[in-house]
Write an enzyme that holds these catalytic residues in place. Structure first.
Site, PDB file in Angstrom:
ATOM      1  N   ARG A  76       0.854  -1.192   0.000  1.00 45.10           N
ATOM      2  CA  ARG A  76       0.000   0.000   0.000  1.00 45.10           C
ATOM      3  C   ARG A  76       0.887   1.238   0.000  1.00 45.10           C
ATOM      4  O   ARG A  76       1.695   1.419   0.908  1.00 45.10           O
ATOM      5  CB  ARG A  76      -0.902  -0.017   1.239  1.00 45.10           C
ATOM      6  CG  ARG A  76      -1.701   1.241   1.401  1.00 45.10           C
ATOM      7  CD  ARG A  76      -2.568   1.273   2.667  1.00 45.10           C
ATOM      8  NE  ARG A  76      -3.163   2.597   2.735  1.00 45.10           N
ATOM      9  CZ  ARG A  76      -3.152   3.387   3.798  1.00 45.10           C
ATOM     10  NH1 ARG A  76      -2.638   2.991   4.936  1.00 45.10           N
ATOM     11  NH2 ARG A  76      -3.684   4.585   3.740  1.00 45.10           N
ATOM     12  N   HIS A 120      -2.862  10.993   0.918  1.00 43.90           N
ATOM     13  CA  HIS A 120      -2.291  10.766   2.251  1.00 43.90           C
ATOM     14  C   HIS A 120      -1.614  12.075   2.669  1.00 43.90           C
ATOM     15  O   HIS A 120      -0.411  12.124   2.901  1.00 43.90           O
ATOM     16  CB  HIS A 120      -1.324   9.588   2.231  1.00 43.90           C
ATOM     17  CG  HIS A 120      -1.017   9.001   3.578  1.00 43.90           C
ATOM     18  ND1 HIS A 120      -1.191   7.664   3.882  1.00 43.90           N
ATOM     19  CD2 HIS A 120      -0.529   9.547   4.698  1.00 43.90           C
ATOM     20  CE1 HIS A 120      -0.815   7.434   5.130  1.00 43.90           C
ATOM     21  NE2 HIS A 120      -0.404   8.565   5.653  1.00 43.90           N
ATOM     22  N   GLU A 165      -7.263   8.522   6.548  1.00 44.70           N
ATOM     23  CA  GLU A 165      -7.496   9.183   7.832  1.00 44.70           C
ATOM     24  C   GLU A 165      -8.010  10.617   7.699  1.00 44.70           C
ATOM     25  O   GLU A 165      -7.305  11.576   8.084  1.00 44.70           O
ATOM     26  CB  GLU A 165      -6.209   9.142   8.674  1.00 44.70           C
ATOM     27  CG  GLU A 165      -5.688   7.746   8.897  1.00 44.70           C
ATOM     28  CD  GLU A 165      -4.425   7.713   9.764  1.00 44.70           C
ATOM     29  OE1 GLU A 165      -3.832   8.767  10.022  1.00 44.70           O
ATOM     30  OE2 GLU A 165      -4.035   6.614  10.190  1.00 44.70           O
ATOM     31  N   ASN A 298      -7.265   1.888  10.286  1.00 45.53           N
ATOM     32  CA  ASN A 298      -5.941   2.024  10.893  1.00 45.53           C
ATOM     33  C   ASN A 298      -6.128   2.012  12.401  1.00 45.53           C
ATOM     34  O   ASN A 298      -6.897   2.818  12.932  1.00 45.53           O
ATOM     35  CB  ASN A 298      -5.277   3.339  10.488  1.00 45.53           C
ATOM     36  CG  ASN A 298      -4.956   3.382   8.999  1.00 45.53           C
ATOM     37  OD1 ASN A 298      -5.107   2.391   8.288  1.00 45.53           O
ATOM     38  ND2 ASN A 298      -4.528   4.537   8.523  1.00 45.53           N
ATOM     39  N   TYR A 300      -4.111   1.933  16.199  1.00 48.76           N
ATOM     40  CA  TYR A 300      -2.873   2.015  16.974  1.00 48.76           C
ATOM     41  C   TYR A 300      -3.105   1.845  18.469  1.00 48.76           C
ATOM     42  O   TYR A 300      -2.335   1.182  19.147  1.00 48.76           O
ATOM     43  CB  TYR A 300      -2.165   3.354  16.699  1.00 48.76           C
ATOM     44  CG  TYR A 300      -1.583   3.396  15.308  1.00 48.76           C
ATOM     45  CD1 TYR A 300      -0.331   2.869  15.047  1.00 48.76           C
ATOM     46  CD2 TYR A 300      -2.325   3.907  14.235  1.00 48.76           C
ATOM     47  CE1 TYR A 300       0.199   2.860  13.765  1.00 48.76           C
ATOM     48  CE2 TYR A 300      -1.809   3.899  12.938  1.00 48.76           C
ATOM     49  CZ  TYR A 300      -0.544   3.373  12.716  1.00 48.76           C
ATOM     50  OH  TYR A 300      -0.025   3.354  11.452  1.00 48.76           O
ATOM     51  N   GLU A 360      -3.410  -0.089   8.346  1.00 51.53           N
ATOM     52  CA  GLU A 360      -2.213   0.280   9.124  1.00 51.53           C
ATOM     53  C   GLU A 360      -2.361  -0.278  10.526  1.00 51.53           C
ATOM     54  O   GLU A 360      -3.444  -0.235  11.111  1.00 51.53           O
ATOM     55  CB  GLU A 360      -2.051   1.807   9.273  1.00 51.53           C
ATOM     56  CG  GLU A 360      -1.605   2.536   8.046  1.00 51.53           C
ATOM     57  CD  GLU A 360      -1.456   4.036   8.277  1.00 51.53           C
ATOM     58  OE1 GLU A 360      -1.164   4.451   9.425  1.00 51.53           O
ATOM     59  OE2 GLU A 360      -1.635   4.778   7.310  1.00 51.53           O
TER      60      GLU A 360
HETATM   61  O1  IFM Z   1       2.758   7.675  10.136  1.00 46.41           O
HETATM   62  C1  IFM Z   1       1.376   7.730  10.314  1.00 46.41           C
HETATM   63  C2  IFM Z   1       0.657   7.543   9.013  1.00 46.41           C
HETATM   64  O2  IFM Z   1       1.046   8.474   8.054  1.00 46.41           O
HETATM   65  C3  IFM Z   1      -0.834   7.685   9.204  1.00 46.41           C
HETATM   66  N1  IFM Z   1      -1.287   6.829  10.254  1.00 46.41           N
HETATM   67  C4  IFM Z   1      -0.585   6.861  11.506  1.00 46.41           C
HETATM   68  C5  IFM Z   1       0.905   6.665  11.279  1.00 46.41           C
HETATM   69  C6  IFM Z   1       1.655   6.688  12.615  1.00 46.41           C
HETATM   70  O3  IFM Z   1       1.443   7.892  13.269  1.00 46.41           O
END
Ligand code: IFM
Length: 453
Positions: A76, A120, A165, A298, A300, A360
């Protein structure tokens, strides 16, 4: 094997243009909002920028060899708008598009499926000078740019992501100013979010018009929110957080409406003068809710929310479940894999996308190079392992998860943090541009080869 994934599960790595490409002024590329933002004092932790980054623009062929070496089935990446249409709107810059042409061919030659993200975050600066995402003209500009990219790559690329995002692009970019273009205005951010979503809908149709078999989706950074206590105040604050972070994007995409409770709260807070959204025109919500083929998520970490307007002393009394002493990544984000399971279940139950990809997931930790050159990034490996286990659990619970992209292929420019955070499964030595596969990358390679672990 304890965690076996479905036979056709897609495994890959992800990156984005500004974070890795460099070559900021080559072959006709013009500045993006990030080039300008990086020039502003105090915005980037190490005062760096993406002018060279990982020099991927020149090293793409050997980088693709690394992806192959990692046994990834898909890659990606994002296309840089200021490379392909440097003037923002208008003619194609053939030299700029040629880079992505080479990249796509190189991937296909190596048997790796390309997955293209159209946006992006690197908006041509010239478009920001006309107002950027808060202004409606941007939708047409994005459509024209999309058309150029799809005409150029659509004969070989099947998997398309319109936006990455939109919460970050709107809120970080236009509300709190931590990201480019550094504006601080809630109403501008709300308009920006709307035009990002609207252009997602229009671009989806454009992609479909050129690539009949295309799989089209949008990627959201979703964050499961947990109330710090069962008190009414904390529950309410949690609902508002969830409303602005998750539902503000999921509801229009999957239900064709913005969440009314959030609109009313925004009005109560003075963010909008009336409890209506005057920038939403007839037909917009229908366009935004254009059915897509998949949702990209995504993930985290999670958020634990409390109502900060209540005095700390009172807060302490009512706090029943403070965050445990969990491990934090180098970003200060709590490692909370169960949040990924909760999120997957919630999205499945409340919105039922036909297909989901994790586009992600990953962790920044400082790396140490051993005398023998290896990088034993056990924390990052453990992060991947624990999150993949939760995804395996989600699939078993009926979530239609079809693939996973680890963030990131290699260390790169982490926006406002510059090069101080390392998310890669491949280490980049920024002095020599040497790439070294970390142990986490080797571990993922085995997972990808065995379709599980
Ligand atoms: O690096 C970023 C990415 O560009 C978008 N999502 C979160 C990642 C980590 O912060």
């Amino acid at each position: 094997m304890k965690h076996e994934f479905p036979a056709d599960f897609l495994w890959g790595h992800a990156t984005s243009s500004y974070q890795i490409e460099g070559a900021h002024d080559l072959d006709g590329r013009q500045p993006s909002i990030w080039d300008r933002f990086c020039e502003t004092d105090g915005k980037i932790e190490d005062k760096s920028d993406g002018r060279i980054a990982c020099d991927h623009y020149h090293r793409w062929a050997s980088d693709l060899d690394v992806i192959k070496n990692l046994n990834a089935q898909a890659y990606r990446f994002s296309v840089a708008w200021p490379r392909v249409v440097p003037t923002g709107t208008g003619p194609l810059n053939a030299e700029g598009l040629a880079f992505y042409d080479r990249l796509v061919d190189g991937l296909l030659e190596r048997g790796i499926e390309p997955c293209v993200t159209l946006y992006h975050w690197d908006l041509p600066q010239i478009l920001q000078e006309r107002g950027g995402w808060p202004e409606r003209f941007i939708v047409d500009a994005f459509n024209d740019y999309t058309e150029h990219v799809v005409k150029g790559l659509g004969d070989r690329v099947n998997m398309w992501i319109t936006h990455n995002e939109p919460w970050c692009a709107s809120v970080l970019g236009y509300e709190n100013g931590e990201h480019a273009p550094g504006v601080q205005d809630v109403y501008q951010a709300m308009k920006a979010a709307h035009h990002l979503l609207l252009s997602h809908g229009t671009a989806t149709e454009i992609i479909r018009g050129h690539v009949p078999d295309a799989k089209v989706g949008i990627t959201l950074n979703l964050c499961p929110a947990y109330s710090a206590s069962p008190s009414t105040a904390d529950e309410k604050a949690t609902r508002f957080f969830d409303g602005t972070f998750n539902r503000w994007f999921m509801d229009p995409l999957y239900k064709g409406s913005y969440p009314q409770d959030v609109i009313e709260e925004r009005h109560r807070l003075g963010q909008i003068s009336e409890p209506t959204l005057d920038y939403v025109l007839d037909g917009d919500l229908k366009t935004i809710a254009t059915p897509t083929d998949f949702l990209g998520i995504n993930y985290y970490s999670r958020a634990i929310i409390r109502d900060h307007s209540i005095p700390e002393s009172e807060n302490e009394k009512r706090t029943l479940h403070d965050p445990p002493k969990a491990e934090l990544t180098d970003m200060g984000w709590e490692v909370y894999p169960e949040g990924l399971y909760d999120l997957m279940m919630r999205v499945h139950q409340d919105y039922a996308p036909a297909s989901v990809y994790i586009t992600e997931n990953g962790a920044a930790f400082p790396d140490q190079i051993e005398p023998d050159g290896t990088i034993r990034d056990a924390h990052r490996q453990q992060y991947f392992e624990s999150h993949l286990a939760q995804l395996h659990r989600a699939i078993a619970s009926g979530v239609p998860l079809d693939g996973y992209f680890a963030w990131s292929l290699m260390d790169n420019f982490e926006w406002a943090f510059g090069y101080t955070k390392r998310f890669g499964v491949v280490r980049v030595d920024y002095d020599t541009q040497k790439r070294t596969i970390k142990n986490s990358g080797k571990w993922l390679r085995d997972v990808y080869s065995n379709n599980g672990f």
